[in-house]
Design a protein around this motif. Structure first.
Motif, mmCIF file in Angstrom:
data_model
loop_
_atom_site.group_PDB
_atom_site.id
_atom_site.type_symbol
_atom_site.label_atom_id
_atom_site.label_comp_id
_atom_site.label_asym_id
_atom_site.label_seq_id
_atom_site.Cartn_x
_atom_site.Cartn_y
_atom_site.Cartn_z
ATOM 1 N N PRO A 152 6.483 54.102 57.378
ATOM 2 C CA PRO A 152 5.798 55.494 57.732
ATOM 3 C C PRO A 152 6.561 56.462 56.793
ATOM 4 O O PRO A 152 7.696 56.565 56.749
ATOM 5 C CB PRO A 152 5.823 55.556 59.139
ATOM 6 C CG PRO A 152 5.996 54.202 59.661
ATOM 7 C CD PRO A 152 6.723 53.332 58.646
ATOM 8 N N GLY A 153 5.614 57.518 56.173
ATOM 9 C CA GLY A 153 6.118 58.436 55.369
ATOM 10 C C GLY A 153 6.550 58.229 54.023
ATOM 11 O O GLY A 153 6.782 59.029 53.154
ATOM 12 N N GLU A 154 6.486 56.735 53.494
ATOM 13 C CA GLU A 154 6.864 56.397 52.258
ATOM 14 C C GLU A 154 5.640 56.266 51.232
ATOM 15 O O GLU A 154 5.537 56.015 50.202
ATOM 16 C CB GLU A 154 7.706 55.169 52.282
ATOM 17 C CG GLU A 154 9.127 55.443 52.755
ATOM 18 C CD GLU A 154 10.080 54.065 52.728
ATOM 19 O OE1 GLU A 154 11.112 54.248 53.105
ATOM 20 O OE2 GLU A 154 9.393 53.013 52.545
ATOM 21 N N SER A 155 4.549 56.037 51.942
ATOM 22 C CA SER A 155 3.328 55.569 51.206
ATOM 23 C C SER A 155 2.990 56.194 50.048
ATOM 24 O O SER A 155 2.846 57.681 50.362
ATOM 25 C CB SER A 155 2.145 55.288 52.228
ATOM 26 O OG SER A 155 0.972 54.804 51.478
ATOM 27 N N PRO A 156 2.451 56.024 48.947
ATOM 28 C CA PRO A 156 2.100 56.875 47.977
ATOM 29 C C PRO A 156 0.871 57.607 48.573
ATOM 30 O O PRO A 156 0.436 58.743 47.835
ATOM 31 C CB PRO A 156 1.595 55.959 46.760
ATOM 32 C CG PRO A 156 2.379 54.584 46.970
ATOM 33 C CD PRO A 156 2.665 54.740 48.484
ATOM 34 N N GLU A 157 0.002 57.134 49.517
ATOM 35 C CA GLU A 157 -1.031 57.873 50.126
ATOM 36 C C GLU A 157 -0.627 59.130 50.612
ATOM 37 O O GLU A 157 -1.584 60.147 50.588
ATOM 38 C CB GLU A 157 -1.807 57.111 51.086
ATOM 39 C CG GLU A 157 -2.844 55.694 50.317
ATOM 40 C CD GLU A 157 -3.620 55.137 51.280
ATOM 41 O OE1 GLU A 157 -4.626 55.855 51.552
ATOM 42 O OE2 GLU A 157 -3.234 54.068 51.802
ATOM 43 N N GLY A 158 0.367 59.324 51.127
ATOM 44 C CA GLY A 158 0.876 60.662 51.634
ATOM 45 C C GLY A 158 1.240 61.610 50.665
ATOM 46 O O GLY A 158 1.518 62.787 51.028
ATOM 47 N N VAL A 159 1.459 61.031 49.420
ATOM 48 C CA VAL A 159 1.789 62.200 48.157
ATOM 49 C C VAL A 159 0.669 62.559 47.430
ATOM 50 O O VAL A 159 0.316 63.592 47.161
ATOM 51 C CB VAL A 159 3.025 61.532 47.472
ATOM 52 C CG1 VAL A 159 3.492 62.343 46.312
ATOM 53 C CG2 VAL A 159 4.447 61.220 48.295
ATOM 54 N N LEU A 160 -0.086 61.479 47.045
ATOM 55 C CA LEU A 160 -1.278 61.656 46.154
ATOM 56 C C LEU A 160 -2.345 62.712 47.053
ATOM 57 O O LEU A 160 -2.737 62.314 48.269
ATOM 58 C CB LEU A 160 -2.033 60.453 45.628
ATOM 59 C CG LEU A 160 -0.901 59.610 44.735
ATOM 60 C CD1 LEU A 160 -1.587 58.370 44.725
ATOM 61 C CD2 LEU A 160 -0.774 60.425 43.422
ATOM 62 N N PRO A 161 -3.122 63.440 46.400
ATOM 63 C CA PRO A 161 -4.006 64.233 46.946
ATOM 64 C C PRO A 161 -5.130 63.435 47.193
ATOM 65 O O PRO A 161 -5.565 62.528 46.685
ATOM 66 C CB PRO A 161 -4.423 65.467 45.940
ATOM 67 C CG PRO A 161 -3.812 64.877 44.286
ATOM 68 C CD PRO A 161 -2.794 63.857 44.836
ATOM 69 N N PRO A 162 -5.927 64.171 48.342
ATOM 70 C CA PRO A 162 -7.508 63.089 48.533
ATOM 71 C C PRO A 162 -8.228 62.963 47.374
ATOM 72 O O PRO A 162 -8.237 63.731 46.263
ATOM 73 C CB PRO A 162 -7.883 64.082 49.739
ATOM 74 C CG PRO A 162 -6.793 65.196 50.098
ATOM 75 C CD PRO A 162 -5.979 65.229 48.853
ATOM 76 N N ASP A 163 -8.636 61.850 47.259
ATOM 77 C CA ASP A 163 -9.799 61.802 46.311
ATOM 78 C C ASP A 163 -11.063 62.075 46.384
ATOM 79 O O ASP A 163 -11.443 62.406 47.631
ATOM 80 C CB ASP A 163 -10.191 59.817 46.185
ATOM 81 C CG ASP A 163 -8.846 59.283 45.887
ATOM 82 O OD1 ASP A 163 -8.118 59.650 44.774
ATOM 83 O OD2 ASP A 163 -8.174 58.267 46.646
ATOM 84 N N GLY A 164 -11.764 62.473 45.423
ATOM 85 C CA GLY A 164 -13.311 63.007 45.673
ATOM 86 C C GLY A 164 -14.021 61.698 45.945
ATOM 87 O O GLY A 164 -13.838 60.597 45.943
ATOM 88 N N THR A 165 -15.199 62.107 46.632
ATOM 89 C CA THR A 165 -16.236 61.273 46.971
ATOM 90 C C THR A 165 -17.594 61.469 46.412
ATOM 91 O O THR A 165 -17.870 62.622 46.110
ATOM 92 C CB THR A 165 -16.391 61.193 48.530
ATOM 93 O OG1 THR A 165 -16.704 62.488 48.764
ATOM 94 C CG2 THR A 165 -15.087 60.999 49.042
ATOM 95 N N ALA A 166 -18.542 60.544 46.327
ATOM 96 C CA ALA A 166 -19.824 60.711 45.590
ATOM 97 C C ALA A 166 -20.447 59.549 46.519
ATOM 98 O O ALA A 166 -20.042 58.323 46.489
ATOM 99 C CB ALA A 166 -20.014 60.596 44.393
ATOM 100 N N GLU A 167 -21.778 59.817 46.878
ATOM 101 C CA GLU A 167 -22.405 58.659 47.691
ATOM 102 C C GLU A 167 -21.899 58.142 48.548
ATOM 103 O O GLU A 167 -22.179 57.121 49.118
ATOM 104 C CB GLU A 167 -23.213 57.610 46.492
ATOM 105 C CG GLU A 167 -23.688 57.916 45.480
ATOM 106 C CD GLU A 167 -24.962 58.634 45.857
ATOM 107 O OE1 GLU A 167 -26.102 57.838 46.408
ATOM 108 O OE2 GLU A 167 -25.243 59.579 45.478
#
Length: 827
Positions: A140-155
């Motif tokens: 917990p707290g180490e995942s790259p998902e916590g550092v990288l910004p949210p992704d854009g979405t389409a459809e």
């Protein structure tokens, strides 16, 4: 609406003049009859001219004009009141046509003529790929998902190419993440903290001056070899600090928590429940273990991730007997004292204190039920232990993956070349050239020349790979605009990122290298293998969670005064139920029609308690058969869906109706006109139900056309309140007491079918299972290919839908159909 919309797409997929004829025969005559007088050749009110407006929705100027026309029609501003007016049906036909054309134009702008264009990995794919490439486990707290910004979405998905571009700011983040990964993957020397065992023997509490007061606390008894809890909890108070440090936990890692304990049931015969917690600033990091204890001594253990913010431990008895009961009068005096103190009325404070002393008004009084302790439940705790940090191996597997010859291998340039000759093809997910290898080796060589250590040089090479577009992008290069078959390597990546949201494994790589992966029998067997693998959780979280919109369930916090049952653990369980339900249908190969209705659901203890279902204990989700009289069953009966369709105070039937159409049928309604807003709350002096206010709203002619195709789906869910609790009478807002209005969940679907109850409604939805299969096929194909559905996909969508219907509507049959399709094998 869905069939009509698909028909529009089908018509556009051929070079025929059908769409133009529809415009000439239906739309233009409507405009001429009702719009040209004010917006024609002679008069252009508001500088709007429609007699020259063409049906070209790809041009921004004409598209903007069509949007303005649709909005004004939906708002009832066109035609004006003193002009001839069309019927509601005529008006709806035109606005629906405009909306469908706009939606298709938007899809065309996102598409690329049926070709899948270059896209980068989204955050989840990046994290999963690094995990599998380097055999890393992120705490917990180490995942790259916590550092990288949210992704854009389409459809509706974060997999569509046009939403996943790479800008300079994002590249900076990738560099930061890559540095962290390299530092974690490659280690120097022995572990910074050796595995140690910290233990608290409970008999030591009596001799510890800092916590010996526990032995004098009512409900706690200190024995020679243990401590007995009838209420309250123990404390470790610094006794279990890691040797040589001031912290219980010295470094992020995995730790084994062990407790030796047993229970005495007491007079009622109920088993004793033990809870173990640890202090932490984050509430979700405090829980360690909760379980029923046996009547005989037993060691209970759990392995959990911990970090240096963790504090002292405590063990408590959950089903305790309180030794004090609250005094209503005493608590009221205390409350008045606090209020007087806040108001600085110190004279009143003194009077209240005097009364309290004279009348002996305490805030609590002894509980007579606790007088005979022999009848009470007791938790007996012998010792508490923490072991860690734990290491699967050292150096970690990530280190050995790179330095595959071990620590005694010569640290020379030849070994550098061998390291990246082995590692780079896996990172780029294809065979690599000698030039690609040499570029990384050259970078490492320059680091060594600058005086860096061998490990640091390899770290630099790893960082460069993790930041390379060849790693970040799912690459399917093409030298022309023509479609082409995928190579076996490209097919392996497309398949793995579809079903795992991660890179191919060794078996897929071997099949790609041999050229066998594209063979139908082998490919089908791989789909079955991959769906059975734990990594298919990436598909559950990627497709399942986004299709069902679980990230929107907790957008609004319920009003704490109205919905006292709600807490964070319940909110988490609401999301967990839906994801676990999808996972169960996928793994057990059950019919997806269970999303309409089922005699089971997935529950943990917290959610089962909320649903009023007994016999479910623990935080893990498991399949539970529903009682015959339960209103639950199917997606729309899940509390999370209901809470998504509320604002924390009241239900929002329109929002719920949109959810039903979008999720179950992939049939989003037309966009509302500007400033359409929500159905307003009750104004002072009124106490109308949501249904009554919505009916009033529908009396506006310009609103009726859209709302009659949405509201019925939402009103059918009115038995579920703002947090998804079942109700038969109105609650929330200003509705109080026993005489609140009864819930009316009846309605009529757009196809004319009427229902009287939620159960009737579910049966009517189930009658539209072919429509469901068609919509789900569109969603699945979009997710798999990373591009919007295009007109040319109509035949394939029909085939996928038919295959699903012929195979009990299973998700696996749809997945097999997508993977076997020519579109999946084509660039």
């Amino acid at each position: 609406m869905a069939v009509a919309f698909v028909d529009v797409l089908a018509a556009q997929s051929t070079p025929s003049s059908a769409p133009n004829q529809h415009f000439l025969q239906k739309i233009r005559p409507f405009l001429k009859a009702y719009c040209y007088d004010c917006h024609g050749a002679e008069t252009q009110e508001a500088d709007l001219r429609l007699d020259t407006l063409e049906e070209d929705f790809t041009q921004s100027s004409s598209a903007s004009t069509w949007i303005e026309v649709m909005d004004k029609m939906n708002l009832g501003e066109m035609p004006p009141e003193d002009s001839p007016s069309p019927t509601t049906a005529e008006l709806a036909a035109v606005t629906h046509w405009i909306a469908a054309e706009l939606r298709q134009a938007q899809r065309d702008s996102l598409g690329n003529g049926g070709r899948v264009i270059l896209r980068r990995m989204n955050r989840a794919e990046y994290t999963n790929t690094v995990r599998d490439l380097l055999h890393l486990r992120f705490l917990p707290g180490e995942s790259p998902e916590g550092v990288l910004p949210p992704d854009g979405t389409a459809e509706g998905f974060d997999k569509v190419s046009v939403a996943l571009m790479l800008d300079p700011s994002l590249l900076d983040k990738y560099f930061e993440v890559a540095q962290r990964i390299a530092d974690k993957a490659i280690v120097d020397g022995p572990p910074p903290f050796a595995t140690e065992t910290m233990r608290l023997e409970m008999e030591d509490i009596a001799e510890n001056r800092a916590i010996d007061y526990l032995c004098a606390t009512p409900g706690i008894e200190c024995q020679e070899k243990a401590i007995v809890l009838m209420q309250g909890s123990t404390r470790s108070f610094g006794v279990m600090k890691y040797p040589g440090t001031r912290n219980e936990i010295p470094v992020n890692g995995m730790y084994r928590i062990r407790v030796r304990a047993w229970g005495e049931r007491g007079a009622d015969g109920e088993p004793v429940i033990m809870r173990v917690r640890q202090g932490h600033p984050s509430a979700d990091q405090q829980f360690l273990l909760e379980t029923e204890v046996t009547d005989e001594p037993k060691i209970y253990e759990v392995v959990v991730p911990r970090d240096p913010k963790s504090g002292e431990y405590n063990v408590s008895i959950v089903n305790q007997t309180g030794f004090q009961t609250s005094s209503r009068v005493g608590n009221e005096i205390r409350k008045q004292q606090q209020q007087a103190g806040t108001a600085k009325d110190y004279e009143k404070v003194m009077r209240l204190q005097s009364r309290q002393q004279l009348e002996n008004l305490t805030w609590g009084k002894p509980n007579p039920d606790a007088a005979d302790t022999s009848k009470l439940r007791k938790l007996v705790v012998d010792w508490l232990e923490c072991e860690g940090p734990l290491y699967d191996q050292w150096p970690p597997k990530s280190h050995d993956t790179l330095f595959f010859r071990g620590e005694n291998a010569p640290e020379d340039e030849a070994y550098l070349r061998d390291i990246f000759t082995q590692f780079l093809p896996k990172a780029f997910r294809r065979p690599v050239t000698q030039d690609e290898i040499e570029k990384v080796v050259s970078l490492c060589r320059s680091e060594l020349a600058a005086g860096e250590s061998y490990h640091d040089a390899v770290r630099t090479g790893l960082i460069s790979i993790l930041c390379s577009p060849k790693f970040l992008y799912i690459v399917e290069p093409s030298t022309s605009d023509q479609q082409r078959p995928l190579t076996s390597w490209e097919l392996s990546s497309r398949l793995s990122y579809f079903l795992w949201s991660s890179m191919p494994d060794e078996e897929l790589f071997q099949l790609a290298e041999s050229g066998q992966l594209g063979q139908p029998g082998i490919l089908s067997a791989q789909v079955d293998r991959m769906l059975a693998d734990d990594k298919s959780h990436g598909f559950v979280q990627g497709f399942g969670a986004q299709w069902l919109k679980t990230d929107e369930f907790r957008n609004f916090m319920p009003d704490a005064n109205l919905y006292k049952e709600y807490d964070d653990s319940l909110g988490e369980a609401m999301v967990g139920e839906v994801i676990a339900f999808f996972d169960e249908i996928l793994r057990k190969d059950e019919s997806a029609l269970s999303f309409f209705d089922a005699d089971w659901t997935m529950l943990n203890e917290r959610l089962a308690k909320f649903y009023g279902i007994a016999g479910v204990e623990g935080n893990e989700f498991r399949r539970v058969t529903l009682p015959e009289d339960s209103p639950r069953g199917g997606l729309l009966a899940m509390a999370g869906v209901a809470m998504r369709g509320s604002d924390g105070n009241r239900t929002k039937p329109v929002n719920r109706g949109v959810y039903v159409r979008e999720v179950l049928f992939n049939d989003p309604p037309n966009p509302p006109p500007p400033n359409a807003g929500e159905v307003e709350p009750n104004i002072k002096g009124e106490n109308l139900t949501v249904r009554e206010r919505l009916v009033q709203h529908q009396q506006i002619p310009s609103c009726a056309a859209c709302h009659r195709t949405i509201d019925c789906y939402g009103m059918a869910l009115e038995n579920f309140n703002a947090i998804g609790a079942w109700r038969t009478n109105q609650d929330g807002e200003n509705f109080r007491g026993r005489n609140t209005p009864p819930i009316d969940a009846s309605g009529t679907l757009p196809n004319g079918s009427s229902f009287e109850s939620f159960d009737d409604f579910k049966l009517l939805l189930l009658d539209q299972k072919e429509r469901f299969a068609h919509g789900l096929s569109e969603k699945m194909l979009t997710y798999a290919l990373g591009r919007p559905i295009e007109p040319a996909d109509r035949v394939l969508i029909d085939q996928l839908s038919e295959q699903m219907q012929a195979n009990n509507y299973t998700l696996s049959s749809l997945i097999h159909g997508v993977v076997a399709s020519q579109a999946f094998h084509t660039k």
